[in-house]
Motif scaffolding. Structure first.
Motif, PDB file in Angstrom:
ATOM      1  N   PRO A 111       6.806   9.773  95.526  1.00 38.87           N
ATOM      2  CA  PRO A 111       7.560   9.147  96.616  1.00 38.87           C
ATOM      3  C   PRO A 111       8.053  10.152  97.644  1.00 38.87           C
ATOM      4  CG  PRO A 111       8.826   9.130  94.565  1.00 38.87           C
ATOM      5  CD  PRO A 111       7.446   9.564  94.211  1.00 38.87           C
ATOM      6  N   THR A 124       5.988   5.376  98.872  1.00 43.72           N
ATOM      7  CA  THR A 124       4.683   5.892  98.465  1.00 43.72           C
ATOM      8  C   THR A 124       3.771   5.948  99.684  1.00 43.72           C
ATOM      9  OG1 THR A 124       4.915   4.983  96.236  1.00 43.72           O
ATOM     10  CG2 THR A 124       2.688   5.534  96.968  1.00 43.72           C
ATOM     11  N   THR A 126       0.566   7.626  99.784  1.00 45.97           N
ATOM     12  CA  THR A 126      -0.739   8.173  99.401  1.00 45.97           C
ATOM     13  C   THR A 126      -1.788   7.936 100.483  1.00 45.97           C
ATOM     14  OG1 THR A 126      -0.204   7.642  97.108  1.00 45.97           O
ATOM     15  CG2 THR A 126      -2.491   8.189  97.601  1.00 45.97           C
TER      16      THR A 126
END
Length: 368
Positions: A111, A124, A126
């Motif tokens: 996070p 998050t 990604t």
């Protein structure tokens, strides 16, 4: 929010004429949908120019990732950003450290919480960041997942609002240390106001290190790096008789008109090295002083940071378009040549950057 930031209204998807439609390359948000760039305010304006397209050298120059172009997000503006279509909104990365941290969380999936006040926590992100702008280096880790690619040579000095008081023009390293530790409170017979850039700023970290500052004193106020109009809240005017760390390259760009002008009225750039100014010339004719940039204390290389695997041919994560974008080819981000106006290095020179002391990349760990 900084009053000087303006959200760009136009997008450049599929419109050929838009490649160089922006006379000033400094836009608060990107104009294309390629690899995402975030981080350092120091590199922001020149990276925007290369990402969005510029004619500042007299020739059209735009860095590209195959058929796509980079999306370079400013360090300040709205509290949150959405960097990719369908992706989450997360706190705007403000500064080198914050940008490299965002890249790291984009890689490891942990996070992310931005240093920008009011940002959402533990998001998050990604795959949402591809490149970080960094005005400072990192500890070399032989097999680290990050790759620091030299971008250009800058130098760190300070700007001041001391007006005609000549004592503000040359403040040595020891005195700067005392001012920011609040053990020295006067310069030239007047009370001095030290202003440090926001948390997460590479310029802040560099200045503290270069000046040998131990603990910042209680008298220090917080600004936005390279902004001498306002403090960090974007509304409080930069104080009289104040000093703040200043990238010499940013100062050149703000004076020549290449970058966003965030100079307060009457603010000047000083030098911590007696007899060696940080820049020479005035207005549109201002240029870096190579002797100051070469100084082992105050000169500094700047970097673009990527995931090493994505630019390593043969690795399963290899991305040929990203690798091309951060290469040293003529119009790409890592180019340092400044002989021809069609080269990215020539654009960097217009923004106050000289060739870095080395062109050899190095690897480093993810930033916690």
């Amino acid at each position: 929010m900084n009053k000087k930031k303006i959200i760009a209204a136009a997008a450049a998807f599929g419109v050929a004429a838009s490649l160089f439609a922006v006379a000033s390359p400094a836009n608060a948000e990107p104009v294309s949908n390629g690899p995402v760039v975030v981080g350092s305010d120091t590199l922001q304006d020149v990276m925007n120019a290369l990402a969005n397209g510029t004619t500042t050298t007299g020739s059209a120059v735009r860095s590209s990732a195959g058929s796509a172009f980079a999306a370079s997000f400013d360090a300040t503006g709205s509290v949150t950003v959405q960097t990719k279509s369908g992706g989450p909104r997360f706190g705007r990365p403000n500064g080198s450290g914050d940008g490299v941290r965002a890249l790291s969380r984009s890689i490891d999936g942990q996070p992310y919480t931005s240093a920008t006040p009011g940002s959402p926590t533990n998001v998050t992100i990604t795959g949402q960041v591809d490149i970080a702008r960094s005005s400072s280096g990192a500890t070399v880790v032989a097999n680290g997942p990050l790759l620091y690619i030299p971008f250009g040579r800058d130098a760190l000095s300070y700007a001041h609002s001391g007006g005609a008081n000549a004592a503000f023009d040359n403040i040595d390293q020891a005195t700067l240390k005392g001012i920011f530790e609040c053990t020295i409170t006067q310069v030239g017979g007047v009370t001095v106001v030290p202003v440090i850039p926001q948390s997460g700023s590479g310029t802040r970290a560099d200045f503290i290190s270069k000046a040998g500052i131990g603990t910042l004193g209680a008298c220090v106020r917080v600004g936005q790096e390279h902004d001498t109009e306002f403090l960090a809240d974007g509304t409080t005017p930069f104080p009289a008789n104040a000093i703040t760390p200043m990238s010499a390259a940013q100062w050149v760009a703000q004076n020549t008109g290449a970058g966003i002008d965030r100079r307060g009225a009457g603010v000047k750039i000083g030098s911590p090295i007696a007899g060696t100014p940080a820049v020479t010339g005035t207005g549109a004719s201002m240029v870096p002083n190579a002797a100051f940039y070469a100084n082992s204390t105050w000169g500094r290389d700047t970097y673009i940071v990527v995931e090493n695997a994505r630019v390593t041919s043969g690795d399963p994560k290899y991305d040929a378009n990203l690798a091309r974008l951060v290469s040293n080819a003529a119009n790409q981000f890592a180019n340092t040549a400044s002989v021809l106006p069609t080269q990215a290095g020539s654009v960097k020179k217009k923004f106050g950057f000289l060739a870095p002391s080395t062109t050899t990349p190095f690897r480093a760990a993810l930033r916690a």
